[in-house]
Design a protein around this motif. Structure first.
Motif, PDB file in Angstrom:
ATOM      1  N   LEU A  10       1.071  -1.203  -0.058  1.00  0.00           N
ATOM      2  CA  LEU A  10      -0.009   0.047  -0.018  1.00  0.00           C
ATOM      3  C   LEU A  10       0.718   1.318  -0.041  1.00  0.00           C
ATOM      4  N   TYR A  11       2.264   0.996   0.472  1.00  0.00           N
ATOM      5  CA  TYR A  11       3.129   2.301   0.631  1.00  0.00           C
ATOM      6  C   TYR A  11       4.135   1.805  -0.019  1.00  0.00           C
ATOM      7  N   LEU A  12       3.869   1.982  -1.227  1.00  0.00           N
ATOM      8  CA  LEU A  12       5.166   1.985  -2.496  1.00  0.00           C
ATOM      9  C   LEU A  12       5.432   2.711  -3.367  1.00  0.00           C
ATOM     10  N   CYS A  13       3.886   3.745  -3.679  1.00  0.00           N
ATOM     11  CA  CYS A  13       4.106   5.143  -4.350  1.00  0.00           C
ATOM     12  C   CYS A  13       5.042   5.636  -3.030  1.00  0.00           C
ATOM     13  N   ALA A  14       4.492   5.705  -2.258  1.00  0.00           N
ATOM     14  CA  ALA A  14       4.610   6.645  -1.023  1.00  0.00           C
ATOM     15  C   ALA A  14       6.198   6.511  -0.607  1.00  0.00           C
ATOM     16  N   GLY A  15       6.396   5.286  -0.612  1.00  0.00           N
ATOM     17  CA  GLY A  15       8.331   5.099  -0.902  1.00  0.00           C
ATOM     18  C   GLY A  15       8.927   5.561  -1.333  1.00  0.00           C
ATOM     19  N   ALA A  16       8.896   4.842  -2.809  1.00  0.00           N
ATOM     20  CA  ALA A  16       9.627   6.014  -4.270  1.00  0.00           C
ATOM     21  C   ALA A  16       9.746   7.391  -3.708  1.00  0.00           C
ATOM     22  N   TRP A  17       8.460   8.185  -3.264  1.00  0.00           N
ATOM     23  CA  TRP A  17       8.895   9.224  -3.117  1.00  0.00           C
ATOM     24  C   TRP A  17       9.502   9.749  -2.545  1.00  0.00           C
ATOM     25  N   VAL A  18       9.709   8.843  -1.143  1.00  0.00           N
ATOM     26  CA  VAL A  18      10.540   9.442   0.321  1.00  0.00           C
ATOM     27  C   VAL A  18      12.086   9.762  -0.254  1.00  0.00           C
ATOM     28  N   LEU A  19      12.317   8.278  -1.518  1.00  0.00           N
ATOM     29  CA  LEU A  19      13.605   7.783  -1.711  1.00  0.00           C
ATOM     30  C   LEU A  19      13.861   9.158  -2.860  1.00  0.00           C
ATOM     31  N   MET A  20      13.803   9.209  -3.389  1.00  0.00           N
ATOM     32  CA  MET A  20      13.124  10.301  -4.777  1.00  0.00           C
ATOM     33  C   MET A  20      13.848  11.732  -3.830  1.00  0.00           C
ATOM     34  N   ARG A  21      13.727  12.150  -2.950  1.00  0.00           N
ATOM     35  CA  ARG A  21      14.237  13.410  -2.576  1.00  0.00           C
ATOM     36  C   ARG A  21      14.125  14.799  -3.427  1.00  0.00           C
ATOM     37  N   GLY A  22      13.549  14.466  -4.821  1.00  0.00           N
ATOM     38  CA  GLY A  22      13.806  16.007  -5.350  1.00  0.00           C
ATOM     39  C   GLY A  22      14.127  15.122  -6.502  1.00  0.00           C
ATOM     40  N   HIS A  23      14.550  14.432  -6.484  1.00  0.00           N
ATOM     41  CA  HIS A  23      15.410  13.407  -7.771  1.00  0.00           C
ATOM     42  C   HIS A  23      15.129  12.298  -8.059  1.00  0.00           C
ATOM     43  N   PRO A  24      14.488  12.478  -8.943  1.00  0.00           N
ATOM     44  CA  PRO A  24      13.197  10.449  -9.472  1.00  0.00           C
ATOM     45  C   PRO A  24      14.359   9.835 -10.472  1.00  0.00           C
ATOM     46  N   GLU A  25      15.746  10.730 -10.804  1.00  0.00           N
ATOM     47  CA  GLU A  25      16.519   9.817 -11.890  1.00  0.00           C
ATOM     48  C   GLU A  25      17.019   8.837 -10.394  1.00  0.00           C
ATOM     49  N   ASP A  26      17.145   9.137  -9.417  1.00  0.00           N
ATOM     50  CA  ASP A  26      17.840   8.150  -8.516  1.00  0.00           C
ATOM     51  C   ASP A  26      17.304   7.131  -8.100  1.00  0.00           C
ATOM     52  N   ILE A  27      16.101   6.772  -8.694  1.00  0.00           N
ATOM     53  CA  ILE A  27      15.212   5.828  -8.609  1.00  0.00           C
ATOM     54  C   ILE A  27      15.090   5.086  -9.817  1.00  0.00           C
ATOM     55  N   ASN A  28      14.777   3.698  -9.699  1.00  0.00           N
ATOM     56  CA  ASN A  28      14.393   3.488 -11.399  1.00  0.00           C
ATOM     57  C   ASN A  28      13.391   2.882 -11.088  1.00  0.00           C
ATOM     58  N   THR A  29      13.380   3.495 -12.384  1.00  0.00           N
ATOM     59  CA  THR A  29      11.301   4.051 -12.109  1.00  0.00           C
ATOM     60  C   THR A  29      10.615   2.668 -13.114  1.00  0.00           C
ATOM     61  N   GLY A  30      11.827   2.208 -13.959  1.00  0.00           N
ATOM     62  CA  GLY A  30      11.454   0.635 -14.927  1.00  0.00           C
ATOM     63  C   GLY A  30      10.691   0.221 -14.045  1.00  0.00           C
ATOM     64  N   ASN A  31      11.416  -0.581 -12.752  1.00  0.00           N
ATOM     65  CA  ASN A  31      10.624  -1.738 -12.210  1.00  0.00           C
ATOM     66  C   ASN A  31       9.678  -0.906 -11.622  1.00  0.00           C
ATOM     67  N   LEU A  32       9.665   0.047 -10.825  1.00  0.00           N
ATOM     68  CA  LEU A  32       8.403   0.857 -10.284  1.00  0.00           C
ATOM     69  C   LEU A  32       6.879   0.863 -11.059  1.00  0.00           C
ATOM     70  N   GLY A  33       7.638   0.938 -12.521  1.00  0.00           N
ATOM     71  CA  GLY A  33       6.189   0.699 -13.237  1.00  0.00           C
ATOM     72  C   GLY A  33       6.274  -0.248 -13.361  1.00  0.00           C
ATOM     73  N   ARG A  34       6.468  -1.428 -13.717  1.00  0.00           N
ATOM     74  CA  ARG A  34       6.934  -3.265 -13.464  1.00  0.00           C
ATOM     75  C   ARG A  34       5.894  -3.368 -12.616  1.00  0.00           C
ATOM     76  N   VAL A  35       5.724  -2.828 -11.356  1.00  0.00           N
ATOM     77  CA  VAL A  35       5.343  -3.804 -10.192  1.00  0.00           C
ATOM     78  C   VAL A  35       3.271  -2.393  -9.528  1.00  0.00           C
ATOM     79  N   LEU A  36       3.680  -1.638 -10.540  1.00  0.00           N
ATOM     80  CA  LEU A  36       2.463  -0.546 -10.274  1.00  0.00           C
ATOM     81  C   LEU A  36       1.985  -1.889 -11.218  1.00  0.00           C
ATOM     82  N   ARG A  37       2.204  -1.988 -12.248  1.00  0.00           N
ATOM     83  CA  ARG A  37       1.015  -2.965 -14.108  1.00  0.00           C
ATOM     84  C   ARG A  37       0.526  -3.974 -13.006  1.00  0.00           C
ATOM     85  N   GLU A  38       1.483  -4.245 -12.556  1.00  0.00           N
ATOM     86  CA  GLU A  38       1.422  -6.399 -12.242  1.00  0.00           C
ATOM     87  C   GLU A  38       0.372  -6.260 -10.675  1.00  0.00           C
TER      88      GLU A  38
END
Length: 1551
Positions: A938-966
């Motif tokens: 339930l907190y996946l997007c929130a955790g990704a948001w915290v990890l970004m810390r204003g820098h989305p390039e610091d996270i693997n958006t490809g994996n995030l997108g795959r998980v959200l699509r699943e």
């Protein structure tokens, strides 16, 4: 001592045959008789052998002058000698004097100590003697004397004796009525189970008279009734229980009503002269009348006079020629008519202004929460019964006689409907099936008020009307096309008998000028319907089929159009040949009557078809000339199947191609038809309906075959078929396709294509058809199965968006569950949208049925059962109070959610680091999904948001997108809502703990979110925007929303959407549609594993229902500048929104009084101004900065437009039907533009659906947009209504006979009117109204004001009360409160009468919820100090009470208000300036009795209707505060035992 009565049989020794009954008394008031009634049977059996019985019988025989015992003894003695004879003759028994009876009886009584048993014997003997001695004058007089004497010493109790007597009399009368042949009994011991009967009356011809039921029986009944009336009079000389009065009244009235049942004519029968029977008849009739008078006389009021009004006495036929009876019946008629006035509104009973009337029937209280109840609407016409009660359904059909004024009124209503084409749903509700098509097992149709004869006559009128317009040289082809669609539907539905219709049409054409039928339009109409099943059956099986076919041929005319190249002319030229060919193939019996030249001419059609169907490329349907179009139309009538195949060839002629792989995740390829031009609307409009049906079915087979995906042209053409033929072609798509093939939705892309068609092309049609709620339920079922499935994002989000549009398209209260039980199957987003929609509906349109208010709390519980959302205080501030009170107590769960996040944050961040680390490891995706806990996901997007810390390039958006699509769609929604709460929480912390500026924080947040939804396309943007919008209580949420909407990424998508779609009116686009790439249209999140192409779907189009909700939130939070910017950016985009007209109307009403003028202008720009019938003055004012009120002529022109286009004509014009299709636009000077305007087709006005609704809602939008107060607007309208007068000669007339003439009439010059600020001072209004439409003006004003928000209602009540007070005059009140139509006709209209008529028209169109404010009007008039003002109050509010029969609490409130006004005038402590008698308000007294019975019954008063106990309690409390003389007339409406209603279980009334 209260003795138990019993019946007894006779015993030996009595000379009179005393028979008894062993049955208990069948009285409706047995509870008032005491314990006697419970023991009567047992006492009766015991009293038959009581030793006192012979002595009692002997005593009565003695006083009756009969000594049968002595005669019996003498018969066994030897014959006497002469001396004995002389002695016997001198010693004849003479009855003692009557005065000796009581001493003898008391002496006899003293011999038997058991007085209880003795009483039962005496009662039994008395009842038998009453029946048996009634036709003997001296004996009946003694029986009456004995009964009175026994009552005087307290030995007879009327309350127990009378019910037993009445029961026995009823049995005796029944024995005569069923021609009993019982022989006279000479044995005094004989008993009868049926009770005493007239067969025991001693008469020499008794047996033969009973057998033949001749005049002797009638005389016997007359004598019996006369004696009973004497007894009744004795009873009424003293006070009795109410149940006793009720028994006497019911029995006496039943005799009066059924007085002639035993009359056998005036001839002499069995020696009985007619005058003897007449004398006996009139004797008991006069006695009955005296009894009735004693019961209802005002000084006693033993029974309310109202009981006579509902008795049916005045409906009795063949009343005897008696002055007293005539006087009574006349009085009943007079008081009934006076009472009925208070039940009827001052209107013309025509209520079909928009044909979208969403009001429920008054009597249709919602007992079960089902969809079927919502089809029970207000009737388009009403008709009052004799008691003033509104009739409905078939009761109206049975009441209205053919050729009467009411018949003509109904006919005008149907003609108005035919000209404005309401939905098939409306027609099905109001039309009766023709008798020839009605099954014996088919019950009545609720709400059906128009018979087959009515619709047949109106249809013929419309045909003649169109023929006249056509003959005048006006091109009204579109009107013919619209009418043919409706004509097909009416014939297919069985509302008309085809053979009967043809006969009547032939007769009507024969009556009129023969030149009216100059073209083949009528033949073309019949060619449209000749393949209808019911028509085919009539032409094949009806005994008159040959004659009917010959009549069809008689409509053929030679074409004489000068424009031979016109497609319509070509069709009409060949349509006779088409029909001739069809008739040739139907039957050989009429071939001899066929025109062989037409058959030869028909060969030209075949020759043309062979020429154009040759060759490789067939016809170039895009560039057809007029001749080819016309000939193809002709082919559609003769060769529908080849024509259908040709159209399908056009749409598939370019073959198919494989689509490129949209995504690596999508397995396999898909083939799609190459794009071509869709079939143009102009070409399709002339297709026969039969061809359109074939095309629709064949296209469905092609589109959903699963072999090739169809091209956009085919899908677009398919939807256009339904838009141009909404009546004849419509069918619910989901259920229709499932019935054709249950496996159809298992085929690739089938469900996607269906949902796209419904969401982007046809959902407005479903609203027009009244099927949007049922579609919502069907789509919800699909949604409920998909929202929990992993990876089903595209279909689920599309279904969710469709549901969102459907919910927001609703204009009336609805049930979130079809069965009304259990939590909703909606998603969290839909639950929130539903609550907002409910707020808009309740606040801007009201709840039509008060019963729905009771369900509202249950409905909210269903919606919020699985939701923790709370609404901000600013949002709740604008909610209607009934919804705000239910929601304001909800607990905000966000602190708990944040606390739960903090507890799980460490674990979630750890998992996210593993999943979203930059090295791309797709294999970990499935590991995460398989091993993570649901509460952590339930907190996946929130955790990704915290990890970004204003820098989305610091996270693997490809994996995030795959998980959200699943994830499942609902899991993604939960992630979005949770992420939004955490983002807003972190913003607060960041601003508090760090020295960052708010602007920077908001900007960074928006940048990151934009990358989430626009760059990487990880989340659906519509859901994210709604989630942020719903957190408007956070100071930063709406700023983020506005920022996201203004970003260039979204603007680019919007601009691309507009460029790709072209004209918002997609049905006019004839070029090749551009197919948008799947990934580009929907983004990565929705298209990742999809291969089926899009047709109309687009991520931008998903924002259509979202942007209006965002605007609502911005305005609620006073962010009007931001709302203005959003509207400026998106106004062009919102032109594509199918509900933009409804959106503008609702948002103006929802925030009325809170919108700045600049924002109103922006809101109006959402509409295409050229397509909306705004008045010229309004368009000038919205483009200027002037903030003054328009002149009164402007408001009059609004009403005039409604009169001309919305309300059915209330009166017959001189040449009704010639110009009824003109839609004039009247300018401010009063001149009318009579240029012909074609009827609007449905596809041109999909929102709101009908032209009448468009005109009405446009007037509402204009009023809500004016920069003046509600007080000024209401004052202007009231002035117009008050000052309506008759026109002077030669006014400027509009099409309905209603005109405005600046030089014809008086002006408005009331200096006290607030509307003098609206231009009346500088430019006084002068308006002339033809009397035939002055009531129309009032009806139009009431209808218009009822559409406005509640703020206007309050001002209307204030202004109306002011006018009423200023115009109160006792001399004019009685006349002014009658029908304003006659007043207008007589040129005697009064301000008072017009205002009351306006209030009634206003009330009729109000939903029941808004009727709750009507008490404000009467409270403005209080304290009431005169009878005239009291009558005004009753006349205003009285007609409301029948409407509230199913709204008990509102009925109680309204009734209490009326009773309070009576206390004002007739209170105990009131001292009127002029003496007022209670007898002056007998009509009000009768009315109060009637309405409490009406409400108790829940509808029209029946013989067994009774008031509710709490209503009697309310009346009782009010009556206690009234003067004694008024209390006396109303005391039966009190709850104590003095009332016949409270004292009896059932207020039965003879019928």
């Amino acid at each position: 001592m209260y003795k138990t009565p019993a019946t007894s049989g006779g015993s030996n020794g009595g000379g009179i045959a005393v028979t008894t009954t062993t049955t208990s008394v069948q009285s409706p008031h047995t509870s008032d008789i005491g314990d006697r009634s419970h023991h009567r049977s047992a006492a009766s059996r015991a009293s038959q052998f009581h030793p006192a019985r012979p002595a009692i019988i002997d005593l009565f025989n003695l006083y009756l002058g009969i000594n049968s015992r002595n005669k019996s003894d003498d018969s066994i003695r030897e014959p006497p000698n002469k001396t004995q004879k002389r002695i016997t003759a001198l010693n004849i028994d003479i009855p003692p004097r009557d005065a000796q009876f009581l001493p003898d009886f008391e002496q006899l009584q003293s011999q038997y100590p058991d007085h209880e048993q003795l009483y039962t014997v005496v009662e039994s003997v008395l009842v038998s003697l009453v029946i048996q001695c009634s036709n003997h004058g001296p004996r009946s007089k003694f029986i009456l004397f004995a009964i009175r004497s026994l009552y005087s010493i307290g030995y007879i109790y009327w309350d127990s004796f009378l019910p037993y007597l009445l029961s026995s009399v009823t049995s005796a009368e029944t024995s005569v009525n069923i021609f009993s042949t019982t022989s006279p009994q000479s044995d005094v011991s004989a008993t009868s189970a049926a009770g005493p009967n007239l067969s025991n009356i001693p008469s020499p011809n008794l047996e033969s008279s009973m057998v033949s039921a001749n005049a002797q029986s009638c005389m016997a009944i007359s004598s019996l009734r006369k004696l009973l009336c004497e007894i009744f009079i004795s009873v009424l000389e003293s006070n009795q229980k109410p149940s006793t009065y009720a028994d006497i009244f019911n029995k006496t009235l039943s005799w009066l009503i059924n007085w002639d049942l035993c009359q056998n004519g005036s001839d002499e029968v069995d020696g009985v002269k007619p005058y003897k029977r007449d004398k006996a008849l009139f004797e008991w009739l006069r006695k009955c009348l005296r009894v009735v008078r004693m019961l209802v006389e005002d000084n006693k009021c033993r029974v309310p006079f109202y009981e006579l009004l509902r008795s049916g006495l005045h409906f009795s036929e063949n009343l005897p020629d008696d002055v007293a009876l005539f006087t009574l019946v006349f009085e009943v008629h007079r008081r009934r008519d006076m009472m009925a006035v208070h039940m009827q509104m001052l209107d013309q009973h025509l209520h079909c202004p928009t044909f979208g009337n969403q009001r429920l029937l008054n009597q249709a209280a919602v007992n079960t929460l089902s969809e079927s109840n919502t089809t029970l609407r207000h009737s388009p016409i009403t008709y009052p019964s004799v008691l003033g009660e509104p009739l409905h359904g078939e009761d109206i059909l049975l009441t209205i006689q053919r050729g009467s004024l009411d018949w003509k009124r109904a006919n005008r209503c149907i003609r108005h409907a035919i000209r404005n084409t309401p939905s098939p749903d409306w027609w099905r509700r109001v039309l009766m099936v023709a008798p020839c098509h009605r099954l014996n097992s088919q019950g009545s149709t609720p709400g059906a008020v128009f018979s087959s004869d009515m619709i047949c006559e109106a249809t013929i009128d419309r045909i003649l009307e169109l023929l006249k317009i056509t003959n005048s040289g006006v091109n009204c082809w579109q009107d013919w096309l619209i009418f043919s669609d409706l004509f097909f539907f009416l014939m297919k539905s069985g509302c008309m008998d085809f053979v009967d219709f043809v006969d009547k049409l032939v007769l009507r054409l024969a009556e009129k000028d023969h030149q009216v039928l100059r073209t083949n339009h009528v033949t073309w109409l019949f060619a449209q319907i000749i393949r209808v099943e019911l028509v085919m059956s009539a032409l094949n099986t009806d005994s008159r089929k040959v004659e009917t076919l010959r009549k069809l041929l008689s409509f053929h005319k030679e074409a004489s159009s000068p424009d031979s190249d016109n497609p319509q002319s070509i069709l009409l030229d060949f349509v006779c040949n088409c029909q001739t060919l069809r008739i040739w193939s139907l039957t050989s019996s009429v071939r001899e009557y066929l025109n062989m030249e037409q058959l030869l001419k028909a060969k030209k059609i075949d020759e043309w078809w062979r020429q154009v169907s040759k060759g490789k490329y067939m016809m170039d349907y895009v560039n057809l000339d007029d001749n080819s179009i016309g000939m193809f139309w002709v082919v559609s009538y003769t060769m529908a199947q080849p024509a259908c195949e040709m159209v399908m060839t056009w749409l598939t002629c370019d073959g198919y191609t494989e689509l490129p792989e949209p995504n690596p995740q999508a397995n396999g390829t898909i083939t799609v038809r190459r794009e071509v031009n869709p079939v143009s609307l102009s070409l399709m409009s002339g297709f026969s309906i039969h061809l359109c049906m074939k095309l629709a079915f064949q296209m469905e087979d092609n589109m959903f075959s699963g072999v090739h995906a169809p091209n956009i042209a085919m899908v677009e053409t398919y939807t256009r078929l339904f838009l141009i033929q909404p009546h004849s072609l419509f069918h619910p798509l989901l259920s229709h396709l499932h019935q054709k093939n249950p496996e159809i939705f298992n085929k690739p892309g089938a469900i996607i294509l269906v949902l796209e068609i419904l969401n982007y092309r046809l959902f407005s049609l479903y609203r027009y058809q009244g099927k949007n709620k049922s579609l919502m339920y069907d789509v919800t079922k699909i949604l409920s199965t998909l929202k929990g499935k992993r990876g089903e994002h595209r279909v689920c989000r599309l279904a969710e968006n469709l549901c969102m549009n459907l919910i927001m398209s609703l204009r009336e209260f609805f049930f979130v569950k079809k069965d009304g039980k259990g939590p909703t199957e909606f998603t969290e987003t839909l639950n929130r949208v539903t609550v907002m929609t409910l707020a808009i509906i309740i606040k801007t349109r009201g709840i039509s049925d008060a019963g729905h208010l009771l369900y509202l709390q249950t409905m909210l519980e269903q919606i919020l059962a699985n939701s923790t959302h709370t609404w901000s205080h600013k949002t709740l501030f604008y909610f209607p109070s009934v919804l705000r009170d239910a929601l304001i107590g909800r607990t905000d769960k966000r602190p708990l959610a944040i606390q739960a996040w903090k507890q799980a944050e460490a674990t979630v961040i750890h998992q996210c680091k593993q999943l979203l680390s930059p090295p791309d490891d797709p294999t970990y995706v499935m590991t995460y999904i398989s091993h993570s806990f649901p509460q952590h996901r339930l907190y996946l997007c929130a955790g990704a948001w915290v990890l970004m810390r204003g820098h989305p390039e610091d996270i693997n958006t490809g994996n995030l997108g795959r998980v959200l699509r699943e994830f499942s769609p609902e899991e993604v929604t939960s992630n979005i809502y949770t992420m939004v709460d955490i983002i807003l929480h972190n913003i607060q912390l960041e601003l508090q703990q760090h020295a960052h500026s708010m602007q920077d924080v908001i900007s960074n947040t928006c940048d990151n979110l934009a990358k989430f939804i626009w760059i990487h396309e990880l989340l659906p943007p519509d859901i994210l925007l709604l989630a942020l919008t719903d957190r408007d209580d956070d100071p930063h949420a709406l700023r983020i929303v506005v920022n996201l909407l203004e970003r260039k990424e979204l603007q680019q998508r919007i601009n691309c959407y507009i460029a790709d779609r072209g004209n918002p009116d997609h049905w006019l686009q004839n070029g090749v549609f551009k197919r948008v790439d799947l990934q580009k249209a929907l983004g990565n999140h929705l298209s990742w594993n999809q291969k089926y192409p899009t047709y109309f779907d687009d991520i931008a189009a998903r924002l259509f229902p979202v942007i209006p909700l965002i605007l609502y939130r911005l305005i609620e939070n006073d962010a009007t500048e931001a709302a203005d910017r959003i509207l400026q950016l998106y106004s062009s985009f919102l032109h594509y929104y199918p509900l933009n007209f409804t959106f503008v109307r609702d948002i103006l009403a929802y925030f009325y009084g809170h919108l700045p003028a600049k924002l109103i202008f922006r809101i109006l720009n959402v509409l295409n101004i050229k397509k909306v019938p705004f008045s010229n003055l309004f368009q000038e004012r919205i483009n200027s900065s002037e903030a003054t009120c328009p002149p009164l002529e402007y408001f009059a022109s609004l009403l005039l437009k409604i009169v001309n286009n919305v309300i059915p004509p209330l009166h017959i014009s001189k040449d009704e039907g010639q110009n009824c299709n003109y839609n004039p636009t009247t300018n401010q000077s009063g001149s009318a533009n009579n240029a012909f305007e074609p009827q609007k087709a449905f596809y041109q006005i999909q929102d709101p659906g009908t032209y009448t609704q468009l005109v009405l809602e446009t007037a509402v939008i204009e009023i809500l947009s004016l920069p003046v107060t509600a007080t000024q607007i209401i004052s202007a309208f009231v002035q117009i209504i008050v000052k309506i007068v008759k026109v002077q000669p030669n006014p400027i007339q509009s099409n309905n006979g209603f005109g405005m003439s600046p030089s014809s009439l008086d002006s408005f010059s009331d200096s006290n009117d607030a509307s003098r600020d609206c231009g009346s001072k500088s430019n006084p209004l002068t308006i002339g109204v033809d009397f035939s439409n002055s009531v129309s003006m009032i009806q139009a004003c009431g209808l218009l004001l009822a559409q406005l928000p509640v703020e206007f209602h309050v001002k209307l009540y204030e202004e109306a009360s002011r006018v009423i007070k200023d115009n109160e005059s006792h001399s004019v009140v009685a006349y002014a409160l009658l029908d304003p139509t006659w007043a207008a006709q007589d040129n005697t209209s009064t301000a008072l009468g017009n205002v009351v008529a306006l209030i009634h028209a206003f009330f009729w169109n109000l939903p029941q919820q808004w009727l709750d404010n009507t008490h404000l009007l009467i409270n403005q008039l209080r304290p009431v100090s005169s009878v005239s003002m009291l009558r005004i109050a009753f006349r205003i509010i009285g007609p409301l009470l029948p409407r509230l029969a199913n709204a008990h609490s509102l009925f109680i409130k309204t009734l209490e208000l009326l009773l309070s006004t009576m206390v004002d005038v007739f209170g105990k402590n009131t001292k009127p300036l002029i003496p007022i008698e209670a007898s002056d308000i007998t009509d009000l007294i009768d009315f109060l009795h009637h309405v409490v019975h009406y409400e108790g019954q829940g509808g029209p008063v029946q013989p067994n209707s009774k008031p509710r106990p709490d209503v009697l309690a309310l009346c009782g409390r009010a009556i206690e505060n009234m003067r004694p003389d008024v209390q006396h007339l109303l005391f039966h409406l009190k709850p104590d035992i003095s009332s016949i209603y409270a004292a009896t279980k059932n207020s039965q009334n003879p019928s």
